[in-house]
Motif scaffolding. Structure first.
Motif, short mmCIF file in Angstrom:
data_model
loop_
_atom_site.label_atom_id
_atom_site.label_comp_id
_atom_site.label_asym_id
_atom_site.label_seq_id
_atom_site.Cartn_x
_atom_site.Cartn_y
_atom_site.Cartn_z
N PHE A 190 -65.01 -115.45 -47.45
CA PHE A 190 -65.57 -116.11 -46.66
C PHE A 190 -64.60 -117.17 -46.09
N GLN B 226 -66.31 -112.80 -43.75
CA GLN B 226 -67.41 -113.34 -43.07
C GLN B 226 -66.55 -114.54 -42.27
N VAL C 294 -66.78 -118.10 -41.54
CA VAL C 294 -67.57 -119.29 -42.33
C VAL C 294 -67.95 -120.11 -41.15
N SER C 295 -67.05 -120.59 -40.09
CA SER C 295 -67.53 -121.76 -39.29
C SER C 295 -68.60 -121.13 -38.32
N LEU D 50 -75.01 -116.29 -45.01
CA LEU D 50 -74.10 -116.15 -46.25
C LEU D 50 -74.68 -116.04 -47.46
N THR E 230 -62.06 -118.21 -50.59
CA THR E 230 -62.09 -119.01 -49.33
C THR E 230 -60.99 -119.80 -49.24
N LEU F 246 -63.11 -125.23 -46.39
CA LEU F 246 -64.14 -124.42 -46.08
C LEU F 246 -65.18 -124.21 -47.14
N ILE G 290 -70.11 -123.11 -48.19
CA ILE G 290 -70.54 -122.07 -48.65
C ILE G 290 -71.72 -122.39 -49.79
#
Length: 533
Positions: free
Chosen positions: A95, A119, A121-122, A129, A143, A147, A151
């Motif tokens: 992520f 993925q 994330v933003s 998720l 990650t 970020l 999550i």
């Protein structure tokens, strides 16, 4: 050559009722038999690190990493993953956002024999998720530090910050590659979550065999080699992003990871992989360095193909995520019919009618894909896997084929014409209409570069043409000249821009909102509006 004909009963999962009959058309459906350069994609990348350790593997926002350093950092991260209990066959969430650490994460997960789930994330909702982590039974998330707060972890999930592991320089330069002895061609590389009919995404399981078959054979390798620069412009959760990233690294080229400005990166690339919608936003006059373009994900407008094929090697390709990025490609040279080409190496395509029989040249049917491109099914959804993946009676030997839901037909010289999606065959006024055929007719107008047609209601179609200066009356006339009256859109809107989703495809939902807003404006007695993005 002999071909097998299968009944519709066999397509529903029953034992195939196989008959043998002469059929010259099946020869079109077989790609050449070619052995990929390596059985595991990360081994191909490691080989590049051995052969040219000082060569630049990737660049991003003023930073770069060599192949030797990329491999060394991936070994370090792989050690960390093993310490956190990640074993072959596990799923590791990746992520992240576009970055060099993203590449380290991909390679490290492959080294330990696990599968990564990418993925961005933003732009991915927290609920999605969470759904992905639940379905994939994720225990470890990779990650970036900035970020991590976005999550939604539970108490049993661990988060590893890529940037912190990479900074902890604790591994010797000459450390041997970490790798799982159990990795094989059937091991999973990654799981890609695609849009599902229920609103929740379905995870497609992609194996090493699937990936190496397209990335390490021609034409899927796109001529990538040391000294060339490959753009990384797509959403990392999109299957074509693996074409950019792993394809580039496996062949020793340099990956240019974009920032916010796609055009700025594209102008410095030798190889571009994109959707037609993204390529349409770029100015060919500013991309003179580009030598190879490969498009997939959506139907390609003829004017767009003609524009780029004038100065570079241009591939028009097709294939859903379930057939590993693409399974057909055409080298389009700027003249003749624009098709989706022929099956790529070690792959097959069958055009079948409603009774499950092979179609001949010129006969429309539904495309089924077979061969090494066929992925391992959907994660945690056995029912959907049974519906879309069926035993392949043509190849036999326990092989599977996938129902693409794409309509197509063979040309006389053995190329595939894409005739839209089964889902894009709509009923208007009781007649069946293929939306892509309407768009193609509109695009034949001299001033129209791109058209998108959608069903507005049971009696009306709406079309959007680009650019805003398109002569709408001329586009309508082209449609009237080529198609039946019920195929002509009731409303044609010239737009300043075709809106895109996060994966670089046409945002049809937003376009329908524009159409409804335009109708409301007319109903309220307002003046006609020019739709703007």
């Amino acid at each position: 050559m002999q071909a097998f004909a299968i009944s519709s009963r066999s397509l529903r999962g029953f034992a195939p009722e196989v008959t043998v009959e002469p059929n010259p058309w099946q020869r079109f459906g077989r790609g050449p038999q070619v052995a990929p350069e390596a059985p595991l994609i990360h081994r191909a990348i490691e080989a590049q690190a051995v052969e040219r350790p000082e060569a630049v593997a990737a660049q991003h926002q003023g930073q770069s990493i060599t192949y030797g350093e990329l491999n060394r950092q991936a070994n370090r991260l792989a050690t960390t993953l093993l310490e956190h209990g990640v074993f072959p066959g596990d799923h590791v969430a990746l992520f992240v956002e576009r970055s060099i650490p993203m590449l380290v994460g991909m390679l490290a997960v492959l080294k330990v024999g696990a599968a990564y789930i990418p993925q961005h994330v933003s732009i991915t909702p927290a609920a999605q998720l969470r759904h992905i982590m639940t379905v994939a039974r994720v225990r470890v998330v990779l990650t970036l530090s900035e970020l991590a707060q976005a999550i939604p972890l539970d108490s049993e999930q661990q988060c590893i910050h890529l940037d912190e592991v990479i900074r902890a320089d604790t591994v010797a330069e000459d450390e041997l590659n970490i790798g799982s002895a159990t990795s094989s061609a059937d091991s999973l590389c990654f799981v890609l979550f695609t849009s599902g009919t229920t609103g929740l995404p379905n995870g497609v399981r992609v194996t090493q065999r699937n990936l190496c078959n397209i990335l390490l054979t021609s034409p899927g390798d796109l001529g990538m080699r040391p000294g060339l620069k490959v753009g990384q412009i797509l959403n990392i959760a999109f299957d074509m992003a693996a074409w950019e990233v792993l394809g580039c690294l496996a062949h020793g080229a340099t990956l240019l990871i974009r920032g916010k400005d796609i055009a700025q990166t594209a102008e410095h690339c030798d190889v571009l992989i994109a959707t037609p919608s993204i390529l349409a936003t770029l100015d060919p006059a500013r991309c003179t360095q580009v030598k190879v373009v490969a498009l997939a994900g959506e139907p390609c407008p003829q004017p767009l193909a003609d524009r780029w094929a004038k100065f570079c090697t241009f591939y028009n390709a097709c294939g859903p995520t379930e057939t590993t990025i693409v399974n057909t490609m055409q080298h389009y040279r700027g003249s003749g019919a624009l098709t989706i080409g022929k099956p790529t190496p070690n792959n097959t395509v069958y055009v079948l009618d409603e009774a499950g029989q092979l179609c001949g040249p010129g006969e429309q049917g539904e495309m089924w894909a077979g061969g090494d491109c066929v992925t391992a099914g959907y994660l945690g959804n056995a029912q959907l896997t049974r519906e879309r993946y069926q035993p392949d009676p043509f190849l036999g030997q326990g092989r599977m084929m996938f129902r693409t839901r794409d309509l197509g037909r063979w040309t006389a010289d053995g190329e595939l014409e894409h005739l839209g999606r089964v889902d894009d065959q709509v009923k208007v006024r009781g007649f069946r209409v293929e939306l892509d055929a309407v768009s193609a007719a509109l695009e034949s107008a001299p001033t129209c570069e791109r058209a998108v047609t959608l069903k507005l209601d049971s009696r009306h179609l709406v079309a959007f043409v680009y650019p805003a200066s398109t002569d709408v009356d001329a586009a309508r006339a082209c449609c009237e000249a080529r198609l039946a009256y019920y195929c002509v859109p009731s409303l044609i809107l010239a737009v300043d821009e075709i809106p895109l989703t996060s994966r670089g495809k046409v945002d049809k939902r937003l376009l329908l909102e524009w159409a409804v807003a335009h109708q409301a404006e007319q109903t309220d007695g307002g003046q006609p509006v020019r739709v703007q993005a």
